[in-house]
Structures are given as structure tokens and as C-alpha cells.
Design an enzyme around this catalytic site. Structure first.
Site, mmCIF file in Angstrom:
data_model
loop_
_atom_site.group_PDB
_atom_site.id
_atom_site.type_symbol
_atom_site.label_atom_id
_atom_site.label_comp_id
_atom_site.label_asym_id
_atom_site.label_seq_id
_atom_site.Cartn_x
_atom_site.Cartn_y
_atom_site.Cartn_z
ATOM 1 N N CYS A 10 9.774 -1.985 1.629
ATOM 2 C CA CYS A 10 10.087 -2.125 2.804
ATOM 3 C C CYS A 10 9.837 -0.504 3.933
ATOM 4 C CB CYS A 10 11.802 -2.320 3.669
ATOM 5 S SG CYS A 10 11.837 -4.188 2.832
ATOM 6 N N HIS A 69 -1.845 -7.204 -5.758
ATOM 7 C CA HIS A 69 -3.366 -6.014 -5.943
ATOM 8 C C HIS A 69 -4.117 -6.072 -5.423
ATOM 9 C CE1 HIS A 69 0.167 -4.179 -8.594
ATOM 10 N NE2 HIS A 69 0.856 -4.892 -8.184
ATOM 11 N N GLY A 100 5.148 -8.905 -15.279
ATOM 12 C CA GLY A 100 5.088 -7.632 -14.986
ATOM 13 C C GLY A 100 5.541 -6.812 -13.893
ATOM 14 N N HIS A 118 10.856 -8.399 4.232
ATOM 15 C CA HIS A 118 11.113 -8.567 2.862
ATOM 16 C C HIS A 118 10.807 -9.695 2.515
ATOM 17 C CE1 HIS A 118 13.223 -6.667 -0.696
ATOM 18 N NE2 HIS A 118 13.338 -7.585 -0.682
ATOM 19 N N CYS A 160 14.408 -0.946 0.081
ATOM 20 C CA CYS A 160 13.944 -1.688 -0.835
ATOM 21 C C CYS A 160 12.732 -0.137 -0.549
ATOM 22 C CB CYS A 160 13.269 -3.192 -0.146
ATOM 23 S SG CYS A 160 11.776 -3.357 -0.567
ATOM 24 N N ASP A 220 -2.297 2.436 -3.994
ATOM 25 C CA ASP A 220 -1.124 2.224 -4.858
ATOM 26 C C ASP A 220 -1.171 4.154 -5.622
ATOM 27 O OD1 ASP A 220 -0.517 -0.061 -6.926
ATOM 28 O OD2 ASP A 220 0.071 2.106 -8.038
ATOM 29 N N HIS A 238 9.241 -6.577 -4.312
ATOM 30 C CA HIS A 238 8.966 -7.194 -2.282
ATOM 31 C C HIS A 238 7.564 -7.331 -2.478
ATOM 32 C CE1 HIS A 238 8.947 -5.887 2.121
ATOM 33 N NE2 HIS A 238 7.188 -6.350 1.727
ATOM 34 N N ASN A 271 2.399 -10.133 -9.408
ATOM 35 C CA ASN A 271 3.231 -10.645 -10.180
ATOM 36 C C ASN A 271 4.535 -10.575 -10.112
ATOM 37 O OD1 ASN A 271 1.379 -8.442 -12.599
ATOM 38 N ND2 ASN A 271 1.984 -6.664 -11.920
ATOM 39 N N HIS A 293 4.322 -8.553 -2.975
ATOM 40 C CA HIS A 293 2.703 -7.781 -3.160
ATOM 41 C C HIS A 293 2.332 -8.429 -3.909
ATOM 42 C CE1 HIS A 293 4.636 -5.340 -6.316
ATOM 43 N NE2 HIS A 293 3.799 -5.436 -6.748
HETATM 44 P P1 5GP Z 1 4.095 -4.666 -10.036
HETATM 45 O O1 5GP Z 1 4.594 -4.086 -11.629
HETATM 46 O O2 5GP Z 1 5.722 -4.893 -9.266
HETATM 47 O O3 5GP Z 1 3.211 -5.686 -9.736
HETATM 48 O O4 5GP Z 1 3.839 -3.551 -8.932
HETATM 49 C C1 5GP Z 1 3.668 -2.365 -8.193
HETATM 50 C C2 5GP Z 1 2.891 -0.809 -7.856
HETATM 51 O O5 5GP Z 1 3.886 0.069 -7.333
HETATM 52 C C3 5GP Z 1 3.019 -0.731 -9.488
HETATM 53 O O6 5GP Z 1 1.014 -0.385 -9.578
HETATM 54 C C4 5GP Z 1 3.234 1.265 -8.501
HETATM 55 O O7 5GP Z 1 2.082 2.176 -9.637
HETATM 56 C C5 5GP Z 1 2.980 1.008 -7.443
HETATM 57 N N1 5GP Z 1 4.130 1.767 -6.469
HETATM 58 C C6 5GP Z 1 5.358 2.160 -7.283
HETATM 59 N N2 5GP Z 1 5.625 2.888 -6.230
HETATM 60 C C7 5GP Z 1 4.790 3.278 -4.629
HETATM 61 C C8 5GP Z 1 4.681 4.264 -4.275
HETATM 62 O O8 5GP Z 1 6.318 4.510 -3.824
HETATM 63 N N3 5GP Z 1 4.108 4.591 -3.445
HETATM 64 C C9 5GP Z 1 2.527 3.470 -3.139
HETATM 65 N N4 5GP Z 1 1.536 4.102 -2.994
HETATM 66 N N5 5GP Z 1 2.451 2.439 -5.139
HETATM 67 C C10 5GP Z 1 3.967 2.751 -5.754
HETATM 68 ZN ZN ZN Z 2 11.050 -5.187 0.996
#
Ligand code: 5GP
Ligand code: ZN
Length: 112
Positions: free
Chosen positions: A7, A101, A92, A46, A4, A30, A97, A86, A99
Site C-alpha cells: 500500500c 509476479h 510462499g 488493499h 502494508c 521486484d 497485499h 503466491n 500481487h
Molecule cells: P511473495 O513471496 O509475497 O509472493 O513475494 C513478495 C515479493 O516482494 C518478493 O519477491 C520480494 O523480493 C518483493 N519485495 C519485498 N519487499 C519489497 C520492496 O520493498 N520493494 C520491492 N520492489 N519489492 C519487494
Molecule cells: Zn496493502
């Protein structure tokens, strides 16, 4: 979960621009910011998504919710901020994992 992405970020195995961490959560920038301020808050544990949250996570979720305004204030978001979680492909979610925003600042668009 060993494969993950978040993680790995929580463990420091993948670098991130961390702005806050404690024993329960890590908060980092992000990689593809959608606003002047765009942070991600993750639990160290996780949990794939809100769909996997149980009663045993109540204290963790409260901790996360209470931290968000503190972090927003630290980021200088005096006028307010947006929090997005999301959930699932239809919601989306790309990284499975949990999170939150945290978005804010001049380039934050209207919510339509
Ligand atoms: P989701 O669409 O799952 O709610 O958002 C995932 C977020 O993780 C996206 O805004 C994307 O830009 C961010 N993200 C994806 N990979 C990485 C990474 O390796 N490092 C960081 N800092 N953000 C990431
Ligand atoms: Zn995880």
C-alpha cells in the site's frame, strides 16, 4: 492498510522502480529479482491475497490478467513469460497485499 508495504509503494510513500501505473494497479521491479525480468503487479486497493478476492473484484482481476502480456511484450519477453501469485504462508506468500509476479528472460529456470 496503513502498515502494508505494498500500500505504501502504491501511494508512493516508499520508493519503487515503477514501470506502469494507472487508476487500478501499480507495476514495479521486484527488489530481489529471480529472473532477468521480475516485476510485481499490485492493485491499488488493499486485498490481502486471492483468498480475499470477491465477485466485486472481477473487473480488477480481468484488468490485471490482460495487462500482464502487454507488460511482458514491453519488457521484450518475446518467447513468453511466467506469472506467479503466491497465496498464504503455505503458498510462499510473504507480503500480504495481492500481487502477481511477472518473470521472464534468459535466467528463468525450468518449473519443477
Ligand atoms: P511473495 O513471496 O509475497 O509472493 O513475494 C513478495 C515479493 O516482494 C518478493 O519477491 C520480494 O523480493 C518483493 N519485495 C519485498 N519487499 C519489497 C520492496 O520493498 N520493494 C520491492 N520492489 N519489492 C519487494
Ligand atoms: Zn496493502
Amino acid at each position: 492498510m496503513s502498515d502494508c508495504l505494498f500500500c505504501k509503494i502504491a501511494k508512493g510513500e516508499i520508493p519503487s522502480q515503477t514501470v506502469y501505473s494507472d487508476d487500478k494497479v501499480v507495476v514495479f521491479k521486484d527488489i530481489n529479482p529471480k529472473a532477468a525480468v521480475h516485476l510485481l503487479m499490485i492493485p491499488r486497493e488493499h486485498i490481502a491475497s486471492l483468498n480475499e478476492v470477491g465477485a466485486g473484484h472481477d473487473a480488477l482481476l480481468a484488468h490485471m490478467m490482460r495487462l500482464l502480456p502487454r507488460l511482458a511484450a514491453e519488457q521484450g519477453l518475446r518467447d513468453g513469460f511466467r506469472t506467479i501469485i503466491n497465496t498464504g504462508k503455505g503458498g510462499g506468500q510473504v507480503v500480504f497485499h495481492l500481487h502477481a509476479h511477472l518473470l521472464g528472460g534468459a535466467s528463468l529456470p525450468g518449473f519443477e
